[in-house]
Design a protein around this motif. Structure first.
Motif, PDB file in Angstrom:
ATOM      1  N   ALA A  16      13.197  -0.732   4.595  1.00 20.49           N
ATOM      2  CA  ALA A  16      12.157  -1.612   4.085  1.00 20.49           C
ATOM      3  C   ALA A  16      12.204  -1.721   2.574  1.00 20.49           C
ATOM      4  O   ALA A  16      12.045  -2.803   2.003  1.00 20.49           O
ATOM      5  CB  ALA A  16      10.786  -1.115   4.537  1.00 20.49           C
ATOM      6  N   LEU A  17      12.450  -0.608   1.908  1.00 18.72           N
ATOM      7  CA  LEU A  17      12.489  -0.619   0.457  1.00 18.72           C
ATOM      8  C   LEU A  17      13.647  -1.450  -0.064  1.00 18.72           C
ATOM      9  O   LEU A  17      13.525  -2.172  -1.052  1.00 18.72           O
ATOM     10  CB  LEU A  17      12.585   0.821  -0.070  1.00 18.72           C
ATOM     11  CG  LEU A  17      11.307   1.665   0.056  1.00 18.72           C
ATOM     12  CD1 LEU A  17      11.612   3.115  -0.276  1.00 18.72           C
ATOM     13  CD2 LEU A  17      10.222   1.132  -0.851  1.00 18.72           C
ATOM     14  N   THR A  18      14.816  -1.369   0.603  1.00 23.88           N
ATOM     15  CA  THR A  18      15.989  -2.105   0.143  1.00 23.88           C
ATOM     16  C   THR A  18      15.863  -3.589   0.416  1.00 23.88           C
ATOM     17  O   THR A  18      16.508  -4.396  -0.237  1.00 23.88           O
ATOM     18  CB  THR A  18      17.259  -1.572   0.821  1.00 23.88           C
ATOM     19  OG1 THR A  18      17.110  -1.704   2.236  1.00 23.88           O
ATOM     20  CG2 THR A  18      17.512  -0.118   0.480  1.00 23.88           C
ATOM     21  N   VAL A  22       8.009  -4.090   1.351  1.00 26.05           N
ATOM     22  CA  VAL A  22       6.788  -3.348   1.072  1.00 26.05           C
ATOM     23  C   VAL A  22       6.290  -3.672  -0.327  1.00 26.05           C
ATOM     24  O   VAL A  22       7.019  -4.193  -1.173  1.00 26.05           O
ATOM     25  CB  VAL A  22       7.014  -1.819   1.209  1.00 26.05           C
ATOM     26  CG1 VAL A  22       7.301  -1.465   2.643  1.00 26.05           C
ATOM     27  CG2 VAL A  22       8.152  -1.359   0.314  1.00 26.05           C
ATOM     28  N   ALA A  23       5.034  -3.359  -0.592  1.00 25.66           N
ATOM     29  CA  ALA A  23       4.455  -3.615  -1.903  1.00 25.66           C
ATOM     30  C   ALA A  23       5.141  -2.763  -2.960  1.00 25.66           C
ATOM     31  O   ALA A  23       5.803  -1.771  -2.660  1.00 25.66           O
ATOM     32  CB  ALA A  23       2.964  -3.301  -1.856  1.00 25.66           C
ATOM     33  N   ALA A  24       4.988  -3.167  -4.207  1.00 21.23           N
ATOM     34  CA  ALA A  24       5.606  -2.432  -5.307  1.00 21.23           C
ATOM     35  C   ALA A  24       5.154  -0.986  -5.307  1.00 21.23           C
ATOM     36  O   ALA A  24       5.917  -0.086  -5.640  1.00 21.23           O
ATOM     37  CB  ALA A  24       5.254  -3.102  -6.630  1.00 21.23           C
ATOM     38  N   PRO A 117       6.900   2.155   7.705  1.00 14.71           N
ATOM     39  CA  PRO A 117       7.665   2.180   6.446  1.00 14.71           C
ATOM     40  C   PRO A 117       6.817   1.926   5.219  1.00 14.71           C
ATOM     41  O   PRO A 117       7.213   2.283   4.111  1.00 14.71           O
ATOM     42  CB  PRO A 117       8.701   1.071   6.641  1.00 14.71           C
ATOM     43  CG  PRO A 117       8.087   0.149   7.636  1.00 14.71           C
ATOM     44  CD  PRO A 117       7.298   1.031   8.561  1.00 14.71           C
ATOM     45  N   ALA A 118       5.662   1.319   5.388  1.00 18.81           N
ATOM     46  CA  ALA A 118       4.790   1.068   4.237  1.00 18.81           C
ATOM     47  C   ALA A 118       3.981   2.295   3.851  1.00 18.81           C
ATOM     48  O   ALA A 118       3.395   2.342   2.771  1.00 18.81           O
ATOM     49  CB  ALA A 118       3.853  -0.093   4.546  1.00 18.81           C
ATOM     50  N   PHE A 336      -4.130   8.701   5.536  1.00 18.49           N
ATOM     51  CA  PHE A 336      -2.781   9.253   5.711  1.00 18.49           C
ATOM     52  C   PHE A 336      -2.080   9.394   4.366  1.00 18.49           C
ATOM     53  O   PHE A 336      -1.395  10.395   4.115  1.00 18.49           O
ATOM     54  CB  PHE A 336      -1.952   8.372   6.635  1.00 18.49           C
ATOM     55  CG  PHE A 336      -0.518   8.829   6.741  1.00 18.49           C
ATOM     56  CD1 PHE A 336      -0.176   9.911   7.532  1.00 18.49           C
ATOM     57  CD2 PHE A 336       0.480   8.204   6.000  1.00 18.49           C
ATOM     58  CE1 PHE A 336       1.141  10.364   7.611  1.00 18.49           C
ATOM     59  CE2 PHE A 336       1.793   8.648   6.064  1.00 18.49           C
ATOM     60  CZ  PHE A 336       2.124   9.727   6.873  1.00 18.49           C
ATOM     61  N   LEU A 337      -2.232   8.405   3.496  1.00 20.87           N
ATOM     62  CA  LEU A 337      -1.618   8.505   2.175  1.00 20.87           C
ATOM     63  C   LEU A 337      -2.144   9.716   1.410  1.00 20.87           C
ATOM     64  O   LEU A 337      -1.382  10.398   0.712  1.00 20.87           O
ATOM     65  CB  LEU A 337      -1.867   7.218   1.385  1.00 20.87           C
ATOM     66  CG  LEU A 337      -1.113   5.979   1.885  1.00 20.87           C
ATOM     67  CD1 LEU A 337      -1.586   4.742   1.138  1.00 20.87           C
ATOM     68  CD2 LEU A 337       0.396   6.161   1.726  1.00 20.87           C
TER      69      LEU A 337
END
Length: 443
Positions: A16-18, A22-24, A117-118, A336-337
């Motif tokens: 997802a990052l590549t 996802v958000a910055a 993934p986020a 969760f974060l």
């Protein structure tokens, strides 16, 4: 199971990052959210409170903490978790609440969060979490219903976890040329030798008070001496030879203890050690934060630490607290974060330096941590033998535990025969297990 969650989360998150999906910042969608968490009044969580403001600084997510004495915390959670919409987004729970909460479907299964993934941090490194703590505090549905296994799931992360450790008076041991005990035979011999060498001083300070204190002390010895509460078919076996030996060990320790030893709870046993009235102390690692506090201790600088002595096997306790997300929480993703941040390598290190109980192997060997808390190096070695099955975490354990502790107190104070006492506990435990349905499939 935990490795599988980690591998899945890392792989998806990296993809997802590549691809820019996802958000910055993973925290950006939740900036301005206020999370309400429930923590106990406990030394570990006092350390957490020193570190927690950094989370808000880094993420923009505010955190309100309802910190309660842990028995009152359990009472409050019992009410909160039954609501359609709960007030708590994240809770700390004492280990023996795991079975009750999971069985009542009151804690979130964490798999979907580690798969998201986020949300899942690919640098989280779940392998670094202490295995025994994860199994004891976080996993349910696997082996025996409360341990890891192919059918197990993760419902919480260890946070404020504890194991048993042996504290001893270095000055007393040096004065008499004593060796730190490595085995149970050596421990029990020293427990009764020290009062002879130091009249008026107890050998080993231990819990013994009627109820859960006496039961806890017995369990500390039962696992390393080769015993268990149940066999593989849930038949009570605390009255077998190993169970009797554990009770005999406890009676020896109390008989050779300081004045009033048969009435000691955790606080009283600890005070006996800190006030110089006992030469050894075998109990939870959480106690370590007090030994060099001059307001509480007369033995500052005189305490050494060693792993729980070995009997028929290695087996120190696992216990303390974990953190989980209630199923009725209103801000689950943000919770969760916060959970992930609190149990990350960086936060675990900061909390340990502040005096908390680390949940990661790496923290116990970190040079910055050891510079502030040198005892954690020994604790890290002890954790290699932490036994997640030292006591059964099942819904009916509270009833059995209370009976066991009350009966053991009669052994210590009324000279009740050990075999007779444990036979009675086994018989009553069998009836409790039968009523709860544990023998249904054996009919």
């Amino acid at each position: 199971m935990l490795n599988l969650l980690k591998q899945t989360g890392v792989g998806v998150a990296a993809l997802a990052l590549t691809t820019g999906l996802v958000a910055a910042s993973p925290y950006e969608p939740y900036e301005g959210t206020t999370l309400v968490v429930n923590f106990p009044a406990h030394p570990h969580f006092d350390a957490v409170m020193q570190v927690l403001p950094k989370f808000t600084e880094e993420t923009g997510i505010r955190v309100e903490v309802d910190q309660l004495q842990y028995l009152k915390m359990r009472e409050k959670q019992t009410l909160e978790l039954t609501k359609n919409k709960g007030d708590y987004d994240l809770i700390a729970y004492v280990v023996f609440s795991k079975a009750d909460y999971v069985y009542a479907d009151q804690l979130e299964n964490l798999a979907k969060y580690f798969m998201n993934p986020a949300l899942a941090d690919p640098a989280y490194d779940a392998d670094d979490l202490i295995d025994g703590y994860v199994g004891n505090i976080g996993v349910a549905g696997g082996s025996k219903g409360y341990l890891p296994g192919p059918t197990g799931s993760l419902f919480g992360i260890p946070f404020g976890s504890e194991t048993s450790i042996l504290g001893y008076r270095k000055d007393i041991f040096e004065k008499h040329g004593l060796e730190v005990p490595k085995t149970y035979d050596e421990l029990l011999e020293l427990a009764c030798k020290i009062p002879e060498l130091e009249p008026g001083m107890g050998g080993l300070a231990s819990r013994a008070a009627s109820g859960h204190h006496a039961s806890h002390a017995y369990l500390l010895h039962l696992a390393p001496l080769g015993g268990r509460i149940f066999d593989e078919n849930w038949n009570p076996i605390m009255n077998n030879a190993e169970g009797v030996k554990a009770a005999e060990a406890l009676r020896t320790i109390v008989d050779c203890g300081a004045e009033g030893a048969e009435t000691f709870g955790f606080a009283e046993a600890g005070a006996s050690f800190l006030q110089g009235n006992s030469a050894m102390f075998l109990d939870s690692t959480v106690f370590a934060g007090q030994v060099n506090n001059p307001e509480k201790s007369k033995v500052v600088g005189q305490i050494g630490w060693a792993p729980h002595p070995e009997g028929a096997r290695r087996g120190s306790q696992t216990g303390g607290f974990g953190i989980g997300i209630p199923t009725n929480a209103q801000n689950k993703d943000a919770a969760f974060l916060l959970m992930q941040w609190l149990t990350s390598k960086e936060a675990d290190k900061a909390i340990a330096i502040a005096g908390g109980n680390p949940s990661r192997f790496s923290t116990h060997s970190d040079p910055d941590v050891l510079a502030e808390q040198p005892h954690l190096e020994v604790f890290g070695e002890a954790l290699k033998h932490a036994d997640p099955d030292w006591r059964p975490i099942i819904p009916v354990w509270g009833k059995i535990n209370a009976d066991l502790g009350t009966t053991l107190s009669q052994v210590l104070t009324e000279d009740l025969d050990i075999q007779t006492a444990l036979d009675g506990v086994a018989e009553r435990s069998k009836a409790i297990m039968d009523d709860a349905g544990y023998y249904t499939w054996q009919q």
